[in-house]
Design an enzyme around this catalytic site. Structure first.
Site, PDB file in Angstrom:
ATOM      1  N   CYS A   1       0.859  -1.175   0.000  1.00  0.00           N
ATOM      2  CA  CYS A   1       0.000   0.000   0.000  1.00  0.00           C
ATOM      3  C   CYS A   1       0.899   1.231   0.000  1.00  0.00           C
ATOM      4  CB  CYS A   1      -0.901   0.004   1.233  1.00  0.00           C
ATOM      5  SG  CYS A   1       0.019   0.039   2.803  1.00  0.00           S
TER       6      CYS A   1
ATOM      7  N   GLU B   1      -0.354  -0.449  16.227  1.00  0.00           N
ATOM      8  CA  GLU B   1      -1.200   0.694  15.873  1.00  0.00           C
ATOM      9  C   GLU B   1      -2.164   1.036  17.005  1.00  0.00           C
ATOM     10  OE1 GLU B   1      -4.746   1.901  12.809  1.00  0.00           O
ATOM     11  OE2 GLU B   1      -3.305   0.395  12.126  1.00  0.00           O
TER      12      GLU B   1
ATOM     13  N   ASN C   1      -3.601  -7.314   8.379  1.00  0.00           N
ATOM     14  CA  ASN C   1      -4.390  -7.305   7.146  1.00  0.00           C
ATOM     15  C   ASN C   1      -4.195  -8.586   6.339  1.00  0.00           C
ATOM     16  OD1 ASN C   1      -2.618  -6.597   4.522  1.00  0.00           O
ATOM     17  ND2 ASN C   1      -1.734  -5.537   6.273  1.00  0.00           N
TER      18      ASN C   1
END
Length: 321
Positions: A14, A128, A226
């Site tokens: 990404c 995160e 993910n």
């Protein structure tokens, strides 16, 4: 029917992950080795090993970094206390936090300043989540699942809003949000969907190919949230079986028994060279017909961290003067 591979697109790096990896590479070029990195720059074993070979040193905490050294903060973000510790130890910091994660941090600070209760949907211990909760620990409660949503308690006299870890499954997050809304009708949503575009696009691509897949292979590391979610999304969307691998060495011939169609994708911190290795392995076993199935186009690019761009510009100017 001929054996074939359905190759999901988009897949792999990404914009935030690519930016973070390039940040470490450019820092090594600019400052020379070693450059320290707090936590894994992205959650991928191959990437971390390659950067280590180039002179990066990965540490868990800042007390492992010599005073005055250069340290890069990972794409997953850090709490304000980490920035404060770095300043106290005179460390030169380069913040490679994904701008989409930074957006969630900004929302957390704003909501806390307005006196709101914040329900953060995410996984305990994920870097995160730790960084985001550090922005407003007294205002924030972690909600990991719909089951957690059944138990969470809030002050009915104060406004409440939800935020989320960017790399979760879209469906999983909304199940939790829906359950929270049933219990807390006044629950507010953030101004925009905080699950990142790349997470959504990779999951949507898997949903597109999964119904036709006898086997779905996801390239990504086990600590990549993910990537793990992509395996689950594949199974939920109709793939007969689904496996996550770091690379070609973890593939198993028996997975292909009776299979005619193999789906292939990769997580948002995975370089394309690892996917190419899997395609080569599949071709050797008769799966040489590859069809790329594109469900979205991605054009977003993030600029490198400003402190790195400043030093690169100064170095270029010095070289020409």
């Amino acid at each position: 029917m001929p054996k074939k591979v359905l190759l999901a697109a988009p897949r792999g790096y990404c914009a935030g992950g690519d930016r973070a990896v390039v940040t470490v590479e450019k820092a090594l070029e600019l400052y020379g080795a070693p450059v320290y990195v707090r936590k894994q720059i992205v959650h991928n074993k191959y990437v971390v090993t390659r950067l280590e070979e180039s002179g990066a040193i990965f540490v868990d905490e800042l007390d492992e970094v010599p005073e005055g050294a250069t340290v890069v903060f990972s794409a997953h973000g850090v709490a304000p206390s980490v920035h404060a510790e770095a300043a106290d130890r005179s460390l030169k910091t380069i913040d490679a936090t994904c701008p989409l994660v930074t957006k969630v941090h900004s929302e957390a600070k704003r909501f806390a300043s307005e006196g709101m209760q914040i329900l953060l949907i995410g996984h305990e211990g994920h870097e995160e989540v730790v960084g985001t909760m550090g922005e407003a620990p007294d205002h924030m409660t972690l909600v990991e699942s719909p089951a957690d949503a059944e138990r969470v308690s809030v002050d009915p006299e104060r406004p409440v809003v939800w935020l989320s870890q960017t790399t979760l499954s879209v469906d999983e997050t909304m199940q939790t949000v829906d359950r929270l809304r049933e219990r807390i009708p006044s629950l507010q949503s953030p101004p925009s969907d905080d699950i990142c575009y790349a997470t959504q696009n990779r999951q949507a691509a898997v949903k597109t190919i999964a119904p036709a897949c006898d086997v779905l292979i996801v390239v990504g590391s086990g600590n990549s949230s993910n990537s793990v979610r992509l395996v689950e999304v594949g199974l939920e969307s109709g793939a007969r079986s689904s496996y996550r691998v770091d690379g070609v060495d973890e593939l198993r011939d028996e997975w292909l028994d009776g299979a005619e169609t193999v789906g292939l994708t990769s997580g948002a911190s995975v370089p394309e060279v690892l996917v190419a290795g899997v395609l080569e392995w599949l071709a050797e076993r008769g799966f040489g017909d590859v069809e790329e199935v594109t469900s979205a186009e991605e054009t977003l690019v993030f600029a490198l961290p400003p402190e790195l761009r400043r030093d690169m510009k100064a170095a270029a100017k010095a070289a020409t003067s």
